[in-house]
Design a protein around this motif. Sequence first.
Motif, mmCIF file in Angstrom:
data_model
loop_
_atom_site.group_PDB
_atom_site.id
_atom_site.type_symbol
_atom_site.label_atom_id
_atom_site.label_comp_id
_atom_site.label_asym_id
_atom_site.label_seq_id
_atom_site.Cartn_x
_atom_site.Cartn_y
_atom_site.Cartn_z
ATOM 1 N N SER A 1 51.942 2.430 -9.448
ATOM 2 C CA SER A 1 52.102 2.314 -7.992
ATOM 3 C C SER A 1 53.014 3.415 -7.464
ATOM 4 O O SER A 1 52.749 4.021 -6.414
ATOM 5 N N LEU A 2 54.094 3.665 -8.179
ATOM 6 C CA LEU A 2 55.037 4.702 -7.768
ATOM 7 C C LEU A 2 54.389 6.083 -7.815
ATOM 8 O O LEU A 2 54.597 6.907 -6.916
ATOM 9 N N GLN A 3 53.602 6.327 -8.848
ATOM 10 C CA GLN A 3 52.913 7.618 -8.951
ATOM 11 C C GLN A 3 52.039 7.874 -7.726
ATOM 12 O O GLN A 3 52.015 8.982 -7.173
ATOM 13 N N LYS A 4 51.319 6.849 -7.284
ATOM 14 C CA LYS A 4 50.436 7.007 -6.127
ATOM 15 C C LYS A 4 51.229 7.263 -4.846
ATOM 16 O O LYS A 4 50.788 8.019 -3.969
ATOM 17 N N LEU A 5 52.408 6.637 -4.733
ATOM 18 C CA LEU A 5 53.262 6.895 -3.577
ATOM 19 C C LEU A 5 53.791 8.322 -3.605
ATOM 20 O O LEU A 5 53.801 9.023 -2.592
ATOM 21 N N PHE B 1 56.219 -5.888 -7.855
ATOM 22 C CA PHE B 1 55.962 -5.230 -6.574
ATOM 23 C C PHE B 1 55.357 -3.850 -6.826
ATOM 24 O O PHE B 1 54.181 -3.611 -6.528
ATOM 25 N N LEU B 2 56.119 -2.932 -7.402
ATOM 26 C CA LEU B 2 55.608 -1.600 -7.694
ATOM 27 C C LEU B 2 55.702 -1.313 -9.187
ATOM 28 O O LEU B 2 56.762 -1.481 -9.787
ATOM 29 N N SER B 3 54.612 -0.894 -9.767
ATOM 30 C CA SER B 3 54.586 -0.477 -11.165
ATOM 31 C C SER B 3 54.801 1.032 -11.238
ATOM 32 O O SER B 3 54.881 1.715 -10.202
ATOM 33 N N ILE B 4 54.859 1.563 -12.433
ATOM 34 C CA ILE B 4 54.935 3.019 -12.587
ATOM 35 C C ILE B 4 53.714 3.663 -11.936
ATOM 36 O O ILE B 4 53.808 4.680 -11.240
ATOM 37 N N GLU C 1 54.606 -2.625 -15.564
ATOM 38 C CA GLU C 1 53.185 -2.455 -15.870
ATOM 39 C C GLU C 1 52.285 -3.114 -14.833
ATOM 40 O O GLU C 1 51.103 -2.772 -14.736
ATOM 41 N N ALA C 2 52.812 -4.062 -14.057
ATOM 42 C CA ALA C 2 52.028 -4.735 -13.015
ATOM 43 C C ALA C 2 52.649 -4.438 -11.658
ATOM 44 O O ALA C 2 53.863 -4.526 -11.484
ATOM 45 N N GLY C 3 51.802 -4.077 -10.706
ATOM 46 C CA GLY C 3 52.308 -3.778 -9.375
ATOM 47 C C GLY C 3 51.175 -3.552 -8.394
ATOM 48 O O GLY C 3 50.006 -3.454 -8.767
#
Length: 416
Positions: free
Chosen positions: A118-122, A113-116, A87-89
């Motif tokens: 964050s991954l979506q944006k990548l 480091f990466l949240s869900i 939930e935090a990233g």
Amino acid sequence: MVLHLSTFHLEGGAGVAAARLHRALQKSGIDSHLLTQFSSREKENVTSLADTKWQTRKAWSYFIAERLAFYPHEKDASVRFAFSPAEAGVDISEHPLVREATVIHLHWVNFGFLSISSLQKLFLLGKPIVWTLHDMWTFTGGCHYSRGCDKFLTHCGYCPYLAKPDRYDISFSQFEAKEALYAKPDLALISPSNWLDQMVKNAPLTAGNSSKCIPNCIDTQFFTPLDQNIVRVNLGLPVDKTLILFTGANIQDVRKGFSYFQEALALAKSHFPHIEVMIFGKADKDNLVDFPVPVHYLGKITEPQGMVDAYNAADLIVVPSLEDNLPNTIMEAMSCGTPAVGFATGGIPEMIDHKKNGYVAELRSVLSLTEGIKWVLENDQGGKIAALAREKVLESYSEHIIADQYQQLYQSLLNG
């Protein structure tokens, strides 16, 4: 340019594996970069988000926020770091290295480091994504190892890691979020072991994605056999004893099976009265006081040369993990010509060829683990088993072999 993303650099099994692949690709001529949340030391083309004191505090704030998000849900302290709610990233989608990359290669990206999100944006950047799995988290509702739970094979919910599991708990919601995330055609999921790859293929979250097994790699010129007596003298260890090694990032982690090791040594000492034990890693010394044989505790070894020396000082390594992927410790020891004994779980039976270059013991069986120790000590006459252990690593995990497999994968993704 290939950009690797990893929470840690040279810390933990996954961080070490990511850094080793990055270096292997560099040696093979690939333009490889590694972006981490936390960095252990300066290395070529390794960038940390926590370069300054303020950035380090910010990085730790994400870690704390991630743990606090799980704290109200956790069953007890024993599962505190075994479940990641993601939930935090950090949003790194605008980072210059991310923008420059032609392939984004994910490794272990939890702990803030990466949240869900964050991954979506990548993923929305449209670049090919390679994801090397270092545990089960990618295809579960949040746990890193399922500890026998098979709900991830249908749909997570009623999670045994939670204080109040129910149908729509946080494992359910994370499962749903990942389901939407993975609907991406140019996502390749790579497992270091066939054991993990088979689960990727069977898990509903990942079954529709491209997946294959590519092992981790190791520098076999660095992790190499040395003169055992010289190493022992340098480390202040006895040269006339049989030394058995146990190591792990955290010896007290139940998943590492230390209690089985302790019981097996109590049985083995009647057959081999000269047995003594070497231990390195994070450990509570009080737990070593009543050990059945003398213990040489080497502390937490952070310098690679210290690890090479420790492996070479040992006659064999015992890895009684209850759940594991492709343990670096087995690969490192075997590369140094030190035979391994381990339980039949995860990728361990793929690394150790039973009764050829080591021994694969029946899972959770102290008697079988003891038999494995006895078999290696009785049969490694003239270093025959040690030589076969080294040969296995040279043929299966050498840098150039693994780098070549990844180069082919990157090219296939770029070619569509």
